[in-house]
Structures are given as C-alpha cells and as structure tokens.
Design a protein around this motif. Sequence first.
Motif, mmCIF file in Angstrom:
data_model
loop_
_atom_site.group_PDB
_atom_site.id
_atom_site.type_symbol
_atom_site.label_atom_id
_atom_site.label_comp_id
_atom_site.label_asym_id
_atom_site.label_seq_id
_atom_site.Cartn_x
_atom_site.Cartn_y
_atom_site.Cartn_z
ATOM 1 N N THR A 1 0.047 1.212 -15.428
ATOM 2 C CA THR A 1 0.340 1.196 -13.996
ATOM 3 C C THR A 1 -0.930 1.388 -13.180
ATOM 4 O O THR A 1 -1.136 0.758 -12.139
ATOM 5 C CB THR A 1 1.351 2.304 -13.645
ATOM 6 N N TYR B 1 1.558 -3.248 -11.032
ATOM 7 C CA TYR B 1 2.014 -1.913 -10.628
ATOM 8 C C TYR B 1 3.537 -1.802 -10.685
ATOM 9 O O TYR B 1 4.096 -0.817 -11.182
ATOM 10 C CB TYR B 1 1.514 -1.599 -9.210
ATOM 11 N N THR C 1 5.627 0.820 -13.054
ATOM 12 C CA THR C 1 6.472 1.875 -12.478
ATOM 13 C C THR C 1 7.867 1.838 -13.087
ATOM 14 O O THR C 1 8.442 2.881 -13.426
ATOM 15 C CB THR C 1 6.558 1.710 -10.951
ATOM 16 N N ASP D 1 2.186 1.848 -3.380
ATOM 17 C CA ASP D 1 1.106 2.374 -4.223
ATOM 18 C C ASP D 1 0.997 3.884 -4.059
ATOM 19 O O ASP D 1 0.885 4.633 -5.024
ATOM 20 C CB ASP D 1 -0.239 1.733 -3.836
ATOM 21 N N GLU E 1 -5.553 -3.019 -6.702
ATOM 22 C CA GLU E 1 -5.023 -3.493 -5.426
ATOM 23 C C GLU E 1 -5.742 -2.909 -4.221
ATOM 24 O O GLU E 1 -6.028 -3.609 -3.245
ATOM 25 C CB GLU E 1 -3.533 -3.147 -5.314
ATOM 26 N N LEU F 1 -2.701 -0.350 -9.700
ATOM 27 C CA LEU F 1 -2.973 0.487 -8.529
ATOM 28 C C LEU F 1 -4.454 0.470 -8.171
ATOM 29 O O LEU F 1 -4.824 0.309 -7.002
ATOM 30 C CB LEU F 1 -2.523 1.924 -8.806
ATOM 31 N N ASP G 1 3.795 5.812 -5.656
ATOM 32 C CA ASP G 1 3.691 5.906 -7.112
ATOM 33 C C ASP G 1 2.628 6.921 -7.536
ATOM 34 O O ASP G 1 2.869 7.748 -8.412
ATOM 35 C CB ASP G 1 3.353 4.538 -7.693
ATOM 36 N N VAL G 2 1.447 6.858 -6.892
ATOM 37 C CA VAL G 2 0.366 7.778 -7.251
ATOM 38 C C VAL G 2 0.787 9.228 -7.018
ATOM 39 O O VAL G 2 0.611 10.104 -7.877
ATOM 40 C CB VAL G 2 -0.912 7.460 -6.458
ATOM 41 N N MET H 1 -6.858 3.362 -13.252
ATOM 42 C CA MET H 1 -7.261 3.002 -11.899
ATOM 43 C C MET H 1 -8.754 2.687 -11.829
ATOM 44 O O MET H 1 -9.184 1.795 -11.091
ATOM 45 C CB MET H 1 -6.890 4.117 -10.923
ATOM 46 N N TRP I 1 -0.557 4.636 3.539
ATOM 47 C CA TRP I 1 -0.627 5.603 2.445
ATOM 48 C C TRP I 1 0.139 6.869 2.818
ATOM 49 O O TRP I 1 0.826 7.459 1.980
ATOM 50 C CB TRP I 1 -2.092 5.938 2.139
ATOM 51 N N TRP J 1 0.838 -1.206 0.000
ATOM 52 C CA TRP J 1 0.000 0.000 0.000
ATOM 53 C C TRP J 1 0.872 1.254 0.000
ATOM 54 O O TRP J 1 0.585 2.234 -0.669
ATOM 55 C CB TRP J 1 -0.890 -0.037 1.244
ATOM 56 N N ASN K 1 -3.741 7.936 -16.132
ATOM 57 C CA ASN K 1 -3.500 7.238 -14.875
ATOM 58 C C ASN K 1 -4.818 6.923 -14.170
ATOM 59 O O ASN K 1 -5.044 5.809 -13.683
ATOM 60 C CB ASN K 1 -2.619 8.110 -13.982
#
Length: 404
Positions: free
Chosen positions: A105, A82, A86, A19, A112, A109, A22-23, A55, A140, A16, A51
């Motif tokens: 990607t 993911y 990346t 994730d 998951e 994301l 990356d976001v 998602m 996060w 997580w 992106n």
Amino acid sequence: MDRRCVRLLASAGIGWMFDAMDVLLLSYILVAAAGELGLSKGEAGLVILANNVGMLLGALLFGRLADVWGRKPVFMTTLAIYSAGTGLTALAGSASDLALLRFFTGLGLGGELPVAASLMSELSPTRYRGRNVVLLESFWSLGSILAASVAYFAFPRLGWRIPLALLSLTALYALVLRSAVPESPLWLYLRDPQRAYAIAQTYGVQLGRVERHSARELLAGYRSQTLLLWAAWLLLAFGYYGAFLWLPAMIAKRGFGLVATFEYSLIMSLAQLPGYFTAAYLIERIGRRPSLLLFFLGSAASAIAFAAAPNVGWLLASGIALNFFNLGAWGLIYAYTPESFPSDLRATGMGSSGSMARVGMIIGPLLPTYLTFSTALAAYAAAWLAAGASIYLFGKETKTTKIE
C-alpha cells in the motif's frame, strides 16, 4: 478560482484525502487490532516501518516515472495501487501479513503525493500557484478528520476490517474523477507542443522556453536548493510521523480509555483545516520562506507544550495548536518544493524530496520505542526548528518565480 481549477482541485484532492485517511488510520488500526492480532510494541513498530519503506520506494520510483511517462498515467496508477492495498489490508491475519500489505500500500501512497503536487503546480497560474497547492494539501486534513471519525464511530461498532474494505471501494471513485484531469502542459511541451498549448490556454498557464535536464542535475545545477529541501522534508516528516502516528498512544498513556483517546484525537484534528487555510492565505501575502518559518516555530512550541501538559485542557489546547501549525507547514512545503525545479525534473525533485520524508518517516516513529514520549517530542521540536531556520536563512524565495 474558476470552475476548471475547482474540478482539478476536487479530483486530485479526493484521492489525497483517501491517502491521508489510510496513512493515519494505521495508528488507530495498531491500537484497535493489537488484541486480535497479538501485536507487541515491537511488531507495531515493524508494521509502521514496512509502510514507510514502501512509501520511500514509491516516491523515488513513481516520481521519476512521472517525468518519463507523464504525470497523469502515474497519477492514476498510484491511486489504483493504494486502493487495492487498502482492501487487502482488511484480510490481514497476523503481524507479518499486516506488515507486507502495508508495504505494498505504501508504494502507491508514496508515489501519488509528489506527482499530484507537481501536476497541481503546473496547471496553476503563477499568481495562485502556491495557494492552489496548499489547498490541495488541505484535503489531507479532511482525510485526517475522517480517519479519526472512522476510528471513533466505526471501529467500536464494526471493528477495523469492514471500514478498511469500504474505504478501498470508495477510493476507487477518485479514479473516475481523475480520468478527466489533463496531462501537464509543461511535460507535454517537448513532446506534443500543439496539445500542450491548448491545455495551457484552457488553464491560464503561460508556456515559455522549456529545456531538457538529466536527473544528475538535481545534484549539479540545483544542488544547494535540492539538499536544503531534502533536509527540510526529512526533518518535517521525522517529527510529523513520529508525533502523529503515536499520538493516540501518547493520549492513552495519560490514562484515558480507547473511546476518550479517539475522541480527543478527533477534536485535535479539527484544527488542521484552519491551519491549511491560514497557510494558503499567508503564502501569497508574505511569501514562502517567512510562512514556513512561522509554521515550523509554531509546531515546535506546540510539541513542547504537549509534552509538558499538566491537565486535559492544556493537552487539548497544545494538541490543537500542533495540528494547526504542523499541517500548515506541510501545505507550505508541498507548494514551495515544485517551484524549485525545472519542468522535466519537477516530479523527480518532488519524488526525491518525498523519499527523504520517508526516511524521516522511518526514523521518527522509532524514537518512542526507545525514549519516553516527552523526550521524543523534544527531539521532534528541535528538528522542526532546524528545518524552519534553514529554509528561512538559506532557501530562495519562489513566490514570483515563473515555473513555465
């Protein structure tokens, strides 16, 4: 919290965290790569859109597959997608390359997040279920802090490509950790009862009667709560991604340089972890609905204060408050949503709610391309107010609901 729960939280949470990195790194990449790739404001918006569409589709697809194939296979697959995406992003040579790779990607994301939350909810005893899911979401904030740290410390020295390649490799480590995570006993109950009972006993989960449901029942027997949650996820994401993906640009617009912009973003992001911990405490003390109302109201007030900030001190204080309240709201809604659906619709319900978030994720970041930042922030605040009030007035309290 016993050792099994800690291991589960760590194995799910580390993925997580990557994730989130990356976001949120995407917002910094758009700033750092603007000159190298010749990105216009419109092209940057297209990358964000690609992106977010990825998602959206990933949440819908993998949410449903998790109810059909099981939580764990999807849990592993989405992280692998993911990680590959990346790493490939580091090779982007143009705006179109970047958009295509971010779409790929985004599939991983988007898929998951709802599956991981469903699995954590189903492997947690009722008494600690809400707290455990909020703590999962707290990873996060760790990813957000690491994203800001990478942008601040690594981008000026290494550029943006090398950190992305390294992030892809380290994210694969989470796959090793996840190999030890069991399948959800609630999903297994209708397929392998003996194994389901063994896992349930190990994790302190009580198994009761589990019935089969079709996906159609989301909008039949569970229509009111489903529509309410879809609206809440859409409104929360509309404001969150609109504000946070443009946050570095909003700070830079005030006249700060690249290093100062990343520094202030990092300082603000440090408030996210206390926000999650406070939400994890309150969700079991005062319940889901009151906690959500409190954190949505705090998010709205912080956004208005940030838009009106007359100086650096005010800007930092309101940005810190925005990070505290809005990320706490995310933790709460991730805990609240899976409790609203039966076992064989849980990941589908989470996935569909996540897909509504991706709709908000697509629309929200588009506002600053047409409106001033202050006007956009006012719109985000109004969305959060509507979400908090709707859940408090019309949602059902699930604090003591036995999802088993």
